[in-house]
Design a protein around this motif. Structure first.
Motif, PDB file in Angstrom:
ATOM      1  N   LEU A 143      90.453  34.903  79.856  1.00 24.92           N
ATOM      2  CA  LEU A 143      90.083  33.738  79.051  1.00 24.92           C
ATOM      3  C   LEU A 143      91.218  32.831  79.092  1.00 24.92           C
ATOM      4  CD1 LEU A 143      88.106  32.423  77.197  1.00 24.92           C
ATOM      5  CD2 LEU A 143      89.120  34.011  75.285  1.00 24.92           C
ATOM      6  N   LEU A 144      92.386  33.072  78.924  1.00 28.58           N
ATOM      7  CA  LEU A 144      93.661  32.576  79.141  1.00 28.58           C
ATOM      8  C   LEU A 144      93.826  31.573  80.638  1.00 28.58           C
ATOM      9  CD1 LEU A 144      96.607  34.337  77.543  1.00 28.58           C
ATOM     10  CD2 LEU A 144      95.618  32.073  76.649  1.00 28.58           C
ATOM     11  N   ALA A 145      93.510  32.307  81.572  1.00 30.64           N
ATOM     12  CA  ALA A 145      93.330  31.660  82.930  1.00 30.64           C
ATOM     13  C   ALA A 145      92.461  30.523  82.989  1.00 30.64           C
ATOM     14  CB  ALA A 145      93.226  32.604  83.691  1.00 30.64           C
ATOM     15  N   LEU A 146      91.287  30.865  82.282  1.00 30.21           N
ATOM     16  CA  LEU A 146      89.924  29.672  82.387  1.00 30.21           C
ATOM     17  C   LEU A 146      90.492  28.751  81.557  1.00 30.21           C
ATOM     18  CD1 LEU A 146      86.827  32.001  82.102  1.00 30.21           C
ATOM     19  CD2 LEU A 146      87.600  30.951  84.262  1.00 30.21           C
ATOM     20  N   LEU A 217      87.676  22.503  75.498  1.00 29.76           N
ATOM     21  CA  LEU A 217      86.716  22.664  76.350  1.00 29.76           C
ATOM     22  C   LEU A 217      86.954  23.810  77.323  1.00 29.76           C
ATOM     23  CD1 LEU A 217      85.696  18.954  77.578  1.00 29.76           C
ATOM     24  CD2 LEU A 217      84.748  20.428  75.931  1.00 29.76           C
ATOM     25  N   GLY A 218      88.043  23.889  77.861  1.00 27.84           N
ATOM     26  CA  GLY A 218      88.380  25.262  78.792  1.00 27.84           C
ATOM     27  C   GLY A 218      88.114  26.360  78.127  1.00 27.84           C
ATOM     28  N   PHE A 219      88.790  26.595  76.944  1.00 27.50           N
ATOM     29  CA  PHE A 219      88.578  27.827  76.094  1.00 27.50           C
ATOM     30  C   PHE A 219      87.088  28.103  75.676  1.00 27.50           C
ATOM     31  CE2 PHE A 219      88.293  29.606  71.701  1.00 27.50           C
ATOM     32  CZ  PHE A 219      89.029  30.977  72.183  1.00 27.50           C
ATOM     33  N   THR A 220      86.568  26.825  75.238  1.00 22.11           N
ATOM     34  CA  THR A 220      84.889  27.250  74.838  1.00 22.11           C
ATOM     35  C   THR A 220      83.944  27.594  75.915  1.00 22.11           C
ATOM     36  OG1 THR A 220      85.084  25.473  73.046  1.00 22.11           O
ATOM     37  CG2 THR A 220      82.969  26.309  73.721  1.00 22.11           C
ATOM     38  N   GLN A 221      84.340  26.994  77.314  1.00 19.93           N
ATOM     39  CA  GLN A 221      83.624  27.304  78.534  1.00 19.93           C
ATOM     40  C   GLN A 221      83.977  28.675  78.731  1.00 19.93           C
ATOM     41  OE1 GLN A 221      83.369  24.055  81.658  1.00 19.93           O
ATOM     42  NE2 GLN A 221      84.921  23.463  80.312  1.00 19.93           N
ATOM     43  N   GLY A 222      85.210  29.067  78.548  1.00 20.69           N
ATOM     44  CA  GLY A 222      85.759  30.411  79.166  1.00 20.69           C
ATOM     45  C   GLY A 222      85.033  31.243  78.276  1.00 20.69           C
ATOM     46  N   ALA A 223      85.036  31.268  77.001  1.00 21.16           N
ATOM     47  CA  ALA A 223      84.250  32.200  76.260  1.00 21.16           C
ATOM     48  C   ALA A 223      82.947  32.202  76.463  1.00 21.16           C
ATOM     49  CB  ALA A 223      84.660  31.763  74.494  1.00 21.16           C
ATOM     50  N   MET A 254      83.188  28.091  87.054  1.00 23.05           N
ATOM     51  CA  MET A 254      84.560  27.452  86.750  1.00 23.05           C
ATOM     52  C   MET A 254      85.497  27.464  88.301  1.00 23.05           C
ATOM     53  SD  MET A 254      85.724  26.458  83.614  1.00 23.05           S
ATOM     54  CE  MET A 254      87.029  26.967  82.841  1.00 23.05           C
ATOM     55  N   LEU A 255      84.596  27.482  89.194  1.00 22.61           N
ATOM     56  CA  LEU A 255      85.239  27.525  90.551  1.00 22.61           C
ATOM     57  C   LEU A 255      86.183  26.429  91.132  1.00 22.61           C
ATOM     58  CD1 LEU A 255      85.246  29.203  93.291  1.00 22.61           C
ATOM     59  CD2 LEU A 255      83.780  27.630  94.371  1.00 22.61           C
ATOM     60  N   TYR A 256      85.895  25.250  90.751  1.00 25.29           N
ATOM     61  CA  TYR A 256      86.951  24.188  91.010  1.00 25.29           C
ATOM     62  C   TYR A 256      87.970  24.349  90.336  1.00 25.29           C
ATOM     63  CZ  TYR A 256      89.171  19.748  91.076  1.00 25.29           C
ATOM     64  OH  TYR A 256      90.338  18.779  91.477  1.00 25.29           O
ATOM     65  N   PRO A 257      88.108  24.641  89.127  1.00 24.21           N
ATOM     66  CA  PRO A 257      89.227  24.482  88.171  1.00 24.21           C
ATOM     67  C   PRO A 257      90.181  25.709  88.732  1.00 24.21           C
ATOM     68  CG  PRO A 257      87.646  24.022  86.647  1.00 24.21           C
ATOM     69  CD  PRO A 257      86.881  24.278  87.931  1.00 24.21           C
ATOM     70  N   LEU A 258      89.484  26.843  88.869  1.00 26.38           N
ATOM     71  CA  LEU A 258      90.278  28.181  89.340  1.00 26.38           C
ATOM     72  C   LEU A 258      90.635  27.828  90.519  1.00 26.38           C
ATOM     73  CD1 LEU A 258      87.665  30.797  88.096  1.00 26.38           C
ATOM     74  CD2 LEU A 258      90.038  30.324  87.318  1.00 26.38           C
ATOM     75  N   TYR A 259      90.216  27.251  91.575  1.00 27.45           N
ATOM     76  CA  TYR A 259      90.418  27.130  93.043  1.00 27.45           C
ATOM     77  C   TYR A 259      91.734  25.987  92.852  1.00 27.45           C
ATOM     78  CZ  TYR A 259      91.123  24.963  97.388  1.00 27.45           C
ATOM     79  OH  TYR A 259      91.694  24.421  98.829  1.00 27.45           O
ATOM     80  N   ASP A 260      91.687  24.911  92.204  1.00 29.56           N
ATOM     81  CA  ASP A 260      92.748  24.051  92.275  1.00 29.56           C
ATOM     82  C   ASP A 260      94.010  24.588  91.691  1.00 29.56           C
ATOM     83  OD1 ASP A 260      93.411  21.053  92.543  1.00 29.56           O
ATOM     84  OD2 ASP A 260      93.779  21.243  90.124  1.00 29.56           O
ATOM     85  N   MET A 261      93.865  25.564  90.362  1.00 23.72           N
ATOM     86  CA  MET A 261      94.936  26.033  90.021  1.00 23.72           C
ATOM     87  C   MET A 261      95.636  27.024  91.046  1.00 23.72           C
ATOM     88  SD  MET A 261      95.359  28.378  86.489  1.00 23.72           S
ATOM     89  CE  MET A 261      94.239  29.577  87.421  1.00 23.72           C
ATOM     90  N   ALA A 262      94.688  27.821  91.607  1.00 27.84           N
ATOM     91  CA  ALA A 262      95.324  28.782  92.572  1.00 27.84           C
ATOM     92  C   ALA A 262      96.189  27.779  93.862  1.00 27.84           C
ATOM     93  CB  ALA A 262      94.481  29.680  93.161  1.00 27.84           C
TER      94      ALA A 262
END
Length: 385
Positions: A143-146, A217-223, A254-262
């Protein structure tokens, strides 16, 4: 109909309140000035998250009482806490440690009190039910990562809002179909608020969402994504809109945010920098270097994100052991091609531009020509009176 009206209410409240918020923020001079890593060229008010949070809150208070809200009361409290953390950071910048503590409080409220967590890996990599301590720890980390992955992509007009719109639209529809009405109304009210915000955040943006909006938004989407994964796993195999690749379907949202972060963290670490060191190595920065405009980049990345969501429908009956490698390989390949194309384009652009010495030579010849013309003018017999 109720869910459509809830979204419409949030959209209407957002459209009415956003111009007022922009005017207040301009007078208070709360926003982003151009310069540094900023792409915009003039002062833009920030904290647009206040607008769609209020819009969603008003819509929830009107329409959500008809549904069993006690099952998400802790989630609603956690969302409010995350909103306050982002608001505080926008008004008075917080230390990284303070921000993490605030986020952890909200995360624990969701994972422990609301019991929205990853409880079982359902045979993925040979693991099934997780020990309680590991389930809590792993779910909190996810959840923190998302949350922070989504926060990192908020650097372009309309980009974060477009990604959030796709996720909330998918989740709201899925929760509604499965009869999870409290989660559905929450998703649809946020969808309406985001659509109103995009009317003012689309290029050229009149307001940014700030950490108030991106963390929220990131937190709400993640949950909601974790809740989607767990409820999806409990559906029968022949159930409507049941996705066999449980984790892949969640990751794809959440593929794009995760890919961009990595991608960004890997590049920074390979260059000897800290992972949180700010720079211009995000995907949207690369696309901007190719000459694309804000709205073109937002639409392109939004279309790619939508394509991956549609891909998970195609692979609905495939296990995670097959779906996850396919999605990962495709994302890495597209990222690799993007880097190659961008570097090639930039090199070609630099090659076409005149070199510095050539520019100086041209400037000196032009200056000499002007001086010569002036001398001719003085010696001519033209009447200058």
């Amino acid at each position: 109909m109720f869910f459509f009206l809830a979204a419409l209410t949030a959209f209407s409240v957002g459209m009415i309140s956003m111009p007022i918020l922009i005017k207040i923020l301009r007078k208070a001079k709360i926003g982003d000035n151009p310069g540094g890593r900023k792409i915009h060229t003039s002062f833009i008010p920030s904290m647009g998250g206040v607008g769609f949070f209020v819009a969603s809150l008003v819509a929830m208070s009107i329409w959500a009482w008809q549904f069993p809200l006690p099952d998400i009361r802790y989630l609603l409290g956690a969302i409010a806490i995350m909103f306050i953390v982002g608001l505080r950071d926008d008004l008075i910048e917080m230390k990284a440690s303070q921000k993490i503590v605030g986020q952890l409080i909200a995360v624990l409220l969701v994972v422990v009190a609301s019991d929205i967590r990853i409880k079982d890996l359902h045979g993925f990599l040979g693991f099934h039910e997780l020990p309680l301590w590991f389930s809590y720890s792993f779910s909190a980390f996810v959840l923190l990562a998302l949350t922070n992955a989504f926060n990192l992509i908020d650097g372009l007009d309309g980009l974060a809002g477009t990604m959030a719109m796709l996720v909330f639209g998918f989740l709201g529809t899925w929760f509604l179909v499965q009869g999870l009405e409290s989660y559905a109304v929450l998703s649809f009210t946020f969808l309406g608020g985001i659509l109103a915000f995009l009317m003012f955040n689309w290029h050229p943006a009149k307001i940014f969402m700030g950490d108030t909006g991106s963390l929220l938004l990131g937190f709400t989407q993640g949950a909601l994504i974790i809740a989607f994964m767990e409820y999806n796993a409990t559906l029968p195999e022949d159930g409507f809109l049941q996705f066999e690749p449980v984790f892949t379907s969640g990751i794809v949202l959440m593929l794009y945010p995760l890919y961009d972060m990595a991608r960004v963290f890997t590049r920074r670490l390979s260059q000897g920098k800290g992972p949180m060191t700010p720079d211009k190595s995000h995907v949207h920065h690369f696309l901007m270097r190719m000459g694309l405009k804000h709205n073109q980049v937002a639409l392109m990345l939004g279309a790619l994100q939508l394509s991956f969501i549609l891909l998970i429908f195609v692979m609905a009956d495939v296990s995670d052991h097959i779906a996850l490698p396919i999605v990962s390989a495709l994302a890495l390949f597209l990222g690799y091609r993007l880097d190659k194309i961008t570097v090639k384009y930039v090199k070609r652009k630099v090659h076409k531009q005149p070199r510095i010495l050539d520019m100086k030579s041209r400037a000196s010849r032009k200056h000499a020509q002007v001086s010569l013309d002036a001398e001719k003018l003085k010696s001519s017999k033209i009447n200058l009176n």
